[in-house]
Design a protein around this motif. Structure first.
Motif, PDB file in Angstrom:
ATOM      1  N   LEU A 132       0.896  -1.062  -0.108  1.00  0.00           N
ATOM      2  CA  LEU A 132       0.068  -0.167  -0.009  1.00  0.00           C
ATOM      3  C   LEU A 132       0.998   1.118   0.070  1.00  0.00           C
ATOM      4  O   LEU A 132       0.613   2.238  -0.717  1.00  0.00           O
ATOM      5  CB  LEU A 132      -1.076  -0.053   1.226  1.00  0.00           C
ATOM      6  N   LEU A 133       1.982   1.282   0.766  1.00  0.00           N
ATOM      7  CA  LEU A 133       2.615   2.437   1.047  1.00  0.00           C
ATOM      8  C   LEU A 133       3.555   2.467  -0.546  1.00  0.00           C
ATOM      9  O   LEU A 133       3.759   3.625  -0.954  1.00  0.00           O
ATOM     10  CB  LEU A 133       3.932   2.158   1.989  1.00  0.00           C
ATOM     11  N   GLY A 134       4.165   1.458  -1.053  1.00  0.00           N
ATOM     12  CA  GLY A 134       4.490   1.378  -2.218  1.00  0.00           C
ATOM     13  C   GLY A 134       3.836   2.093  -3.467  1.00  0.00           C
ATOM     14  O   GLY A 134       4.171   2.941  -4.225  1.00  0.00           O
ATOM     15  N   PHE A 135       2.427   1.709  -3.381  1.00  0.00           N
ATOM     16  CA  PHE A 135       1.803   1.991  -4.367  1.00  0.00           C
ATOM     17  C   PHE A 135       1.284   3.572  -4.364  1.00  0.00           C
ATOM     18  O   PHE A 135       1.164   4.344  -5.450  1.00  0.00           O
ATOM     19  CB  PHE A 135       0.176   1.289  -4.435  1.00  0.00           C
ATOM     20  N   LEU A 136       1.012   4.163  -3.132  1.00  0.00           N
ATOM     21  CA  LEU A 136       0.633   5.645  -2.997  1.00  0.00           C
ATOM     22  C   LEU A 136       2.034   6.077  -3.196  1.00  0.00           C
ATOM     23  O   LEU A 136       1.902   7.359  -3.733  1.00  0.00           O
ATOM     24  CB  LEU A 136       0.238   5.680  -1.477  1.00  0.00           C
ATOM     25  N   GLY A 137       3.109   5.959  -2.737  1.00  0.00           N
ATOM     26  CA  GLY A 137       4.329   6.824  -3.323  1.00  0.00           C
ATOM     27  C   GLY A 137       4.768   6.703  -4.549  1.00  0.00           C
ATOM     28  O   GLY A 137       4.972   7.970  -5.074  1.00  0.00           O
ATOM     29  N   CYS A 138       4.451   5.557  -5.280  1.00  0.00           N
ATOM     30  CA  CYS A 138       5.079   5.481  -6.818  1.00  0.00           C
ATOM     31  C   CYS A 138       3.942   6.477  -7.627  1.00  0.00           C
ATOM     32  O   CYS A 138       4.412   7.228  -8.303  1.00  0.00           O
ATOM     33  CB  CYS A 138       4.912   3.951  -7.212  1.00  0.00           C
ATOM     34  N   LEU A 139       2.685   6.236  -7.431  1.00  0.00           N
ATOM     35  CA  LEU A 139       1.617   6.830  -8.208  1.00  0.00           C
ATOM     36  C   LEU A 139       1.706   8.387  -7.702  1.00  0.00           C
ATOM     37  O   LEU A 139       1.499   9.312  -8.980  1.00  0.00           O
ATOM     38  CB  LEU A 139       0.356   6.281  -8.017  1.00  0.00           C
ATOM     39  N   GLY A 140       1.623   8.829  -6.470  1.00  0.00           N
ATOM     40  CA  GLY A 140       1.792  10.089  -6.078  1.00  0.00           C
ATOM     41  C   GLY A 140       2.879  10.915  -6.633  1.00  0.00           C
ATOM     42  O   GLY A 140       2.643  11.804  -7.321  1.00  0.00           O
ATOM     43  N   ALA A 141       4.205  10.131  -6.817  1.00  0.00           N
ATOM     44  CA  ALA A 141       5.441  10.764  -7.276  1.00  0.00           C
ATOM     45  C   ALA A 141       5.266  10.979  -8.873  1.00  0.00           C
ATOM     46  O   ALA A 141       5.680  11.715  -9.292  1.00  0.00           O
ATOM     47  CB  ALA A 141       6.443  10.298  -6.830  1.00  0.00           C
ATOM     48  N   LEU A 142       4.656  10.042  -9.258  1.00  0.00           N
ATOM     49  CA  LEU A 142       4.772   9.944 -11.040  1.00  0.00           C
ATOM     50  C   LEU A 142       3.735  10.992 -11.527  1.00  0.00           C
ATOM     51  O   LEU A 142       4.068  11.474 -12.417  1.00  0.00           O
ATOM     52  CB  LEU A 142       4.579   8.423 -11.373  1.00  0.00           C
ATOM     53  N   LYS A 143       2.540  10.808 -10.983  1.00  0.00           N
ATOM     54  CA  LYS A 143       1.474  11.558 -11.413  1.00  0.00           C
ATOM     55  C   LYS A 143       1.500  12.993 -10.841  1.00  0.00           C
ATOM     56  O   LYS A 143       0.462  13.724 -11.152  1.00  0.00           O
ATOM     57  CB  LYS A 143       0.119  10.698 -11.242  1.00  0.00           C
ATOM     58  N   GLU A 144       2.122  13.201  -9.548  1.00  0.00           N
ATOM     59  CA  GLU A 144       2.063  14.547  -8.762  1.00  0.00           C
ATOM     60  C   GLU A 144       0.702  14.792  -8.398  1.00  0.00           C
ATOM     61  O   GLU A 144       0.036  15.916  -8.517  1.00  0.00           O
ATOM     62  CB  GLU A 144       2.574  15.612  -9.881  1.00  0.00           C
ATOM     63  N   ILE A 145       0.199  13.948  -7.765  1.00  0.00           N
ATOM     64  CA  ILE A 145      -1.112  13.644  -7.132  1.00  0.00           C
ATOM     65  C   ILE A 145      -0.720  14.158  -5.538  1.00  0.00           C
ATOM     66  O   ILE A 145      -0.358  13.255  -4.680  1.00  0.00           O
ATOM     67  CB  ILE A 145      -1.848  12.306  -7.351  1.00  0.00           C
ATOM     68  N   LYS A 146      -1.234  15.130  -5.353  1.00  0.00           N
ATOM     69  CA  LYS A 146      -0.930  15.588  -3.759  1.00  0.00           C
ATOM     70  C   LYS A 146      -1.813  14.739  -2.875  1.00  0.00           C
ATOM     71  O   LYS A 146      -1.305  14.480  -1.846  1.00  0.00           O
ATOM     72  CB  LYS A 146      -1.556  17.140  -3.689  1.00  0.00           C
ATOM     73  N   ALA A 147      -3.353  14.399  -3.204  1.00  0.00           N
ATOM     74  CA  ALA A 147      -3.936  13.641  -2.137  1.00  0.00           C
ATOM     75  C   ALA A 147      -3.251  12.242  -1.672  1.00  0.00           C
ATOM     76  O   ALA A 147      -3.165  11.979  -0.833  1.00  0.00           O
ATOM     77  CB  ALA A 147      -5.168  13.322  -3.052  1.00  0.00           C
ATOM     78  N   MET A 148      -2.618  11.654  -2.725  1.00  0.00           N
ATOM     79  CA  MET A 148      -1.885  10.402  -2.518  1.00  0.00           C
ATOM     80  C   MET A 148      -0.424  10.554  -1.675  1.00  0.00           C
ATOM     81  O   MET A 148      -0.293   9.742  -0.828  1.00  0.00           O
ATOM     82  CB  MET A 148      -1.470   9.742  -3.994  1.00  0.00           C
ATOM     83  N   LEU A 149       0.036  11.712  -2.116  1.00  0.00           N
ATOM     84  CA  LEU A 149       1.315  11.937  -1.426  1.00  0.00           C
ATOM     85  C   LEU A 149       1.221  12.456   0.219  1.00  0.00           C
ATOM     86  O   LEU A 149       1.701  12.010   0.815  1.00  0.00           O
ATOM     87  CB  LEU A 149       1.976  13.273  -2.095  1.00  0.00           C
ATOM     88  N   LEU A 150      -0.219  13.001   0.315  1.00  0.00           N
ATOM     89  CA  LEU A 150      -0.562  13.491   1.640  1.00  0.00           C
ATOM     90  C   LEU A 150      -0.918  12.144   2.601  1.00  0.00           C
ATOM     91  O   LEU A 150      -0.429  12.063   3.673  1.00  0.00           O
ATOM     92  CB  LEU A 150      -1.521  14.375   1.853  1.00  0.00           C
ATOM     93  N   LEU A 151      -1.720  11.181   1.908  1.00  0.00           N
ATOM     94  CA  LEU A 151      -2.031  10.150   2.491  1.00  0.00           C
ATOM     95  C   LEU A 151      -0.679   9.238   2.679  1.00  0.00           C
ATOM     96  O   LEU A 151      -0.841   8.542   3.887  1.00  0.00           O
ATOM     97  CB  LEU A 151      -3.085   9.230   1.545  1.00  0.00           C
ATOM     98  N   TYR A 152       0.048   9.123   1.825  1.00  0.00           N
ATOM     99  CA  TYR A 152       1.533   8.343   2.176  1.00  0.00           C
ATOM    100  C   TYR A 152       2.167   9.009   3.452  1.00  0.00           C
ATOM    101  O   TYR A 152       2.722   8.264   4.102  1.00  0.00           O
ATOM    102  CB  TYR A 152       2.240   8.652   0.707  1.00  0.00           C
ATOM    103  N   PHE A 153       2.262  10.342   3.298  1.00  0.00           N
ATOM    104  CA  PHE A 153       2.728  10.965   4.383  1.00  0.00           C
ATOM    105  C   PHE A 153       2.298  10.831   5.755  1.00  0.00           C
ATOM    106  O   PHE A 153       2.678  10.331   6.727  1.00  0.00           O
ATOM    107  CB  PHE A 153       2.813  12.360   4.210  1.00  0.00           C
ATOM    108  N   GLY A 154       0.884  10.836   5.648  1.00  0.00           N
ATOM    109  CA  GLY A 154       0.049  10.562   6.873  1.00  0.00           C
ATOM    110  C   GLY A 154       0.423   9.172   7.412  1.00  0.00           C
ATOM    111  O   GLY A 154       0.631   8.621   8.606  1.00  0.00           O
ATOM    112  N   ILE A 155       0.446   8.052   6.471  1.00  0.00           N
ATOM    113  CA  ILE A 155       0.508   6.642   7.120  1.00  0.00           C
ATOM    114  C   ILE A 155       2.054   6.431   7.709  1.00  0.00           C
ATOM    115  O   ILE A 155       2.241   5.734   8.778  1.00  0.00           O
ATOM    116  CB  ILE A 155       0.300   5.609   5.871  1.00  0.00           C
TER     117      ILE A 155
END
Length: 320
Positions: free
Chosen positions: A126-149
């Protein structure tokens, strides 16, 4: 000879005299705009080598690109590692008999470890998915969820470490009480339960007997029963697994009534646990510090991306 008057043209022709409100020659009337100049503009494109200002403009973009690339690659590795852990946990869960025969471990311990491997694998994926997709597509929501977890995991690890260190005496007393009750409830006949199998495995692996020593197996505080005076077969040195001769033998269970004192492990498991921790303290502390530093680096990278990415959500609306 007549002298030509002012304002007359050569050749005797006189031009019209300027009116009283006319501006003098060579000057523009007030408020009149200047005619467009045909000359080149003052600023021209620079074709020379980049200056220090150009490097200053490029540095933030370079840092942002490096952070995105590092976060993507690292979380891609995390996703692959989580997949392997999940696959291994499911393998152990559905093929426990084979692992028990090879490792000599009880089925209950294998089931617990399979749940641990599966849970850690799912969380890592789950962490890898959020970090990969958030960094690749520049999606702030995923990066914030990744940071929170990640922040919750880091805070939980710090909390557990502080509780274990400050309450170590209380925890040791509770473990001793639990082991004493486990020994008193050890079945004299028939197969032992899952907790007793796990305790047999601990005694065999640490080469110990009881919590304080072999005397813990003397049931002196209860009514006499069949098997009183016997000791667990996992306390015998002759049945300890030997890794130099192929696979280890089956883990001994049950009580052995006829046991010579010289064949019993003299050390208690409390001393064995302390010895194991003393031998592996550097390794345990190093692993904990490495995991903590890694989580801090990922937290800083994810927050750096969140603060420097485009605040608009156009990339999310455009789809993947």
């Amino acid at each position: 000879m007549a002298v030509p008057s002012r304002g007359s043209r050569p050749g005797g022709a006189e031009g019209p005299s300027p009116g009283p409100g006319a501006a003098p020659r060579g000057t523009r009337p007030r408020g009149a705009s200047a005619a467009p100049s045909a000359s080149c503009p003052d600023t021209e494109p620079r074709t020379g080598p980049p200056t220090g200002d150009d490097d200053a403009d490029m540095n933030p973009k370079s840092c942002l690109g490096f952070a995105k690339c590092f976060l993507f690659l690292f979380n891609l590795f995390f996703f692959a590692l989580g997949s392997l852990l999940l696959a291994f946990g499911l393998w152990v869960l559905f093929d426990r008999q084979s692992f028990a025969a090879v490792l000599g471990s009880p089925l209950y311990s294998l089931r617990v470890w399979s749940y641990i491997f599966s849970g850690v694998g799912i969380m890592t994926m789950l962490l890898g998915f959020l970090g990969c997709l958030g960094a690749l597509k520049e999606i702030k929501a995923m990066l914030l969820l990744y940071f929170g977890i990640l922040l919750l995991l880091f805070a939980a690890q710090i909390t557990v470490a502080v509780i274990v260190y400050t309450q170590r005496v209380t925890l040791a007393a509770k473990v001793a009480t639990y082991v004493q009750e486990l020994i008193r409830g050890y079945p004299a006949q028939g197969p032992p339960g899952d907790p007793h199998e796990s305790w047999d495995a601990i005694q065999q692996q640490l080469a110990c007997c009881g919590w304080n020593g072999p005397q813990d197996w003397n049931r002196l505080d209860g009514p006499p029963r069949d098997g009183d005076g016997a000791i667990a077969c996992s306390c015998l040195e002759a049945l300890a697994p030997n890794g130099t001769h192929g696979s280890p033998p089956a883990l001994p269970h049950g009580l052995c009534p006829m046991a010579a004192p010289q064949d019993i492990f003299p050390m208690g498991c409390a001393e064995g646990v302390k010895g194991w921790l003393a031998e592996n303290l550097v390794t345990v502390v190093g692993i904990c510090l490495g995991i903590g530093l890694l989580e801090l680096c990922l937290l800083m990278l994810s927050m750096f991306l969140v603060r420097n990415l485009d605040p608009d959500y156009e990339k999310l609306l455009r789809g993947f």
